[in-house]
Scaffold this active site. Sequence first.
Site, PDB file in Angstrom:
ATOM      1  N   LYS A 158       0.883  -1.175   0.000  1.00 21.62           N
ATOM      2  CA  LYS A 158       0.000   0.000   0.000  1.00 21.62           C
ATOM      3  C   LYS A 158       0.918   1.220   0.000  1.00 21.62           C
ATOM      4  CE  LYS A 158      -4.255   1.775   2.094  1.00 21.62           C
ATOM      5  NZ  LYS A 158      -5.089   1.620   0.882  1.00 21.62           N
ATOM      6  N   ALA A 159       1.464   1.489  -1.166  1.00 21.47           N
ATOM      7  CA  ALA A 159       2.502   2.500  -1.334  1.00 21.47           C
ATOM      8  C   ALA A 159       1.920   3.771  -1.946  1.00 21.47           C
ATOM      9  CB  ALA A 159       3.619   1.962  -2.228  1.00 21.47           C
TER      10      ALA A 159
END
Length: 289
Positions: A158-159
């Site tokens: 979850k960048a």
Amino acid sequence: MAGAYDDRDGKIWMDGKLVKWRDANVHILTHGLHYASSVFEGERCYNGKIFKGHEHSLRLIESARLLDMPSPLSADEIDAAKEAVLKANGFENAYVRALMWRGSGTEMGVSAKGNPVRFAVAAWEWGAYYGDAKWEGAKLDVAKWRRPDPLTIPTSAKAAGLYMICTMSKHAAEAKGFSDALFMDFEGYVAEATGANIFFTKDGEVHTPLADRFLNGITRQTVIGLLKEAGVTVHERRIRPEELDGFEECWLTGTAAEVTPVAQIGDWRFEIGPLSRQISDRYEALVRA
């Protein structure tokens, strides 16, 4: 209505302590701001309890690892920081944002292993992500951008960098009167919305894109579990865009979106039917249990 996000009363956790909301700042030469070396989690607190908070903490650490950032905290320490923020702000029902990023340090090039990895948690009260779409059904545009090949970027993290095309696509959709946008993946199969996974129904069974090319959402996994508990068959598979014409119902899942029915994707229309309402009600009951 609350003011700008940088001008509010309250407390934010930063690097081991609670600080005043307006003082929670970083330097302009923060590495994460320039090179997207940043990961985050979005979580919801219901009646004083964060839903699957520990799972989110573990995923945050894993996302950081995938970006070659060693987490400065354990999952238990992250959990404690989130609880401290909720308590300090007096929230029983809130959205929680945990964030980890490479800060400013002695390096300002692409490589910055010497720069510290920093951590913060904020929380705020946030209603339905899609507003009235919770009852009327969201309307989605089809994004011109595609979800990237997993060989080009760590798609299971979850960048922050993965959300660049999300912002662009949601802006374009809103300019045309839609709530959000649906992405195809790099091969042209149905993928996800800009911040939520997607489900479809046909003949009493559920179909959802196989989440091996984008984030396998915690809400997505929860909803699949609820469907199976209810005896509903769930197919996780590649879905071609032309199949959308044969689906009856559609909904989105995500921490912010929760379970939101979809009424339209481009020219395709869907009913807000019994299975959409059933799974929305079951999810609502679970998170508030």
